[in-house]
Design a protein around this motif. Structure first.
Motif, PDB file in Angstrom:
ATOM      1  N   ASP A   1      84.058 -10.974  52.779  1.00  0.00           N
ATOM      2  CA  ASP A   1      84.151 -10.718  51.335  1.00  0.00           C
ATOM      3  C   ASP A   1      83.622 -11.900  50.529  1.00  0.00           C
ATOM      4  O   ASP A   1      82.889 -11.719  49.541  1.00  0.00           O
ATOM      5  N   GLN A   2      83.984 -13.107  50.957  1.00  0.00           N
ATOM      6  CA  GLN A   2      83.562 -14.300  50.215  1.00  0.00           C
ATOM      7  C   GLN A   2      82.055 -14.484  50.262  1.00  0.00           C
ATOM      8  O   GLN A   2      81.430 -14.794  49.245  1.00  0.00           O
ATOM      9  N   VAL A   3      81.487 -14.292  51.435  1.00  0.00           N
ATOM     10  CA  VAL A   3      80.044 -14.465  51.584  1.00  0.00           C
ATOM     11  C   VAL A   3      79.297 -13.385  50.806  1.00  0.00           C
ATOM     12  O   VAL A   3      78.242 -13.640  50.218  1.00  0.00           O
ATOM     13  N   ALA A   4      79.857 -12.174  50.774  1.00  0.00           N
ATOM     14  CA  ALA A   4      79.226 -11.094  50.016  1.00  0.00           C
ATOM     15  C   ALA A   4      79.148 -11.435  48.529  1.00  0.00           C
ATOM     16  O   ALA A   4      78.143 -11.140  47.857  1.00  0.00           O
ATOM     17  N   LYS A   5      80.200 -12.072  48.013  1.00  0.00           N
ATOM     18  CA  LYS A   5      80.207 -12.452  46.601  1.00  0.00           C
ATOM     19  C   LYS A   5      79.128 -13.481  46.276  1.00  0.00           C
ATOM     20  O   LYS A   5      78.689 -13.595  45.139  1.00  0.00           O
ATOM     21  N   LYS A   6      78.700 -14.228  47.299  1.00  0.00           N
ATOM     22  CA  LYS A   6      77.636 -15.212  47.105  1.00  0.00           C
ATOM     23  C   LYS A   6      76.244 -14.590  47.257  1.00  0.00           C
ATOM     24  O   LYS A   6      75.239 -15.286  47.160  1.00  0.00           O
ATOM     25  N   GLY A   7      76.208 -13.287  47.534  1.00  0.00           N
ATOM     26  CA  GLY A   7      74.929 -12.604  47.688  1.00  0.00           C
ATOM     27  C   GLY A   7      74.298 -12.740  49.056  1.00  0.00           C
ATOM     28  O   GLY A   7      73.133 -12.379  49.242  1.00  0.00           O
ATOM     29  N   LEU A   8      75.056 -13.230  50.031  1.00  0.00           N
ATOM     30  CA  LEU A   8      74.529 -13.420  51.389  1.00  0.00           C
ATOM     31  C   LEU A   8      74.917 -12.204  52.230  1.00  0.00           C
ATOM     32  O   LEU A   8      75.802 -12.264  53.085  1.00  0.00           O
ATOM     33  N   ALA A   9      74.227 -11.103  51.978  1.00  0.00           N
ATOM     34  CA  ALA A   9      74.631  -9.825  52.544  1.00  0.00           C
ATOM     35  C   ALA A   9      74.549  -9.795  54.066  1.00  0.00           C
ATOM     36  O   ALA A   9      75.421  -9.239  54.734  1.00  0.00           O
TER      37      ALA A   9
END
Length: 284
Positions: free
Chosen positions: A186-194
């Motif tokens: 979830d955290q990485v997704a929020k940074k745009g690192l799909a």
């Protein structure tokens, strides 16, 4: 554990190991007369939602109690876990964990931390709980690291500290703890690192974490961090059935309508739900 002794294999979190294999390892340990190893393999399966693992662990309870009475610290942790699961003799469970923690059993430290954090069978002491979590985490226990991270995030027994939360969350994720892997996704997704996010979700999904299964399925369906792959999408939409969760069925049925018979069956085989995949084909 004395100097030079090998770490038991059950003490290392079995990331991605299928429940069937966890149960088989437990059965093999029973045949070898190693009831502590058996109980721990069954507990690993139980944490993954296996009723069979729960029942097999319970079936060892009287023998584990005998070992605990002889001073086996790991057996004390298992007996305490069985009592806590049923909500029985909670003060006795807490005393078993105290003894196990004093004997330097890592799981005893972690589980004593849990009962202290919540005040189960013992007066609550979240500050001491965090000390025990830290000691267990520093000894390599991933769940203790995750519990410590959560407490730093919530400020439970300590001040809120995002840096410490991130540190211990990452440690837990690196050790394969599915709850930590899902949060990191979830955290990485929020940074745009799909793409990185999907990899964290997959690590959690392969250890039976339902929200991560569904998140991975949506990534494959929508091409987020990966090319669109409907076989993998349906695979992960079906996989929560392992935990008795049918939240992905509607999505799987919708996708099956645009897939070939071979693709749907492949998804069913990958998920371990071939029969349900046949039902998807009938519903098209």
């Amino acid at each position: 554990m004395g100097v030079g002794e090998m770490t038991p294999s059950w003490r290392i979190f079995p990331e991605g190991v299928p429940v069937r294999l966890l149960l088989e390892r437990g059965d093999q340990a029973v045949k070898a007369g190693d009831l502590v190893s058996a109980g721990n393999w069954y507990f690993h399966a139980k944490r993954r939602g296996s009723v069979e693992g729960r029942d097999k662990a319970r079936g060892l309870e009287s023998q584990l109690e005998a070992l605990a009475g002889q001073g086996d610290t790991d057996a004390k942790v298992l007996v305490a876990g069985l009592l806590l699961e049923r909500g029985e003799r909670l003060s006795h469970a807490a005393s078993l964990l105290e003894a196990a923690a004093e004997g330097a059993a890592v799981e005893g430290m972690r589980e004593l931390g849990f009962v202290l954090a919540s005040g189960i069978g013992i007066a609550p002491d979240p500050g001491r709980a965090n000390e025990l979590y830290r000691a267990a985490a520093e000894a390599g226990d991933g769940y203790a690291a995750f519990n410590l991270a959560v407490n730093f995030f919530r400020g439970h027994g300590t001040g809120k500290n995002f840096r410490e939360f991130t540190k211990w969350l990452q440690i837990a994720g690196n050790l394969g703890i599915p709850e930590a892997c899902a949060v990191l996704g979830d955290q990485v997704a929020k940074k745009g690192l799909a793409a990185d996010s999907l990899q964290w979700y997959l690590r959690a999904a392969k250890s039976s974490h339902v929200p991560a299964m569904l998140a991975a399925a949506r990534c494959y369906r929508d091409g987020i961090g990966t090319p669109v792959d409907l076989v993998q999408a349906v695979r992960w939409f079906l996989s929560p059935l392992d935990r008795g969760n049918g939240d992905g069925i509607h999505d799987a049925l919708e996708l099956a309508s645009s897939m070939t018979v071979e693709q749907v069956r492949e998804a069913g085989q990958l998920s371990g739900h071939a029969d349900e995949a046949e039902l998807l084909l009938r519903g098209r």
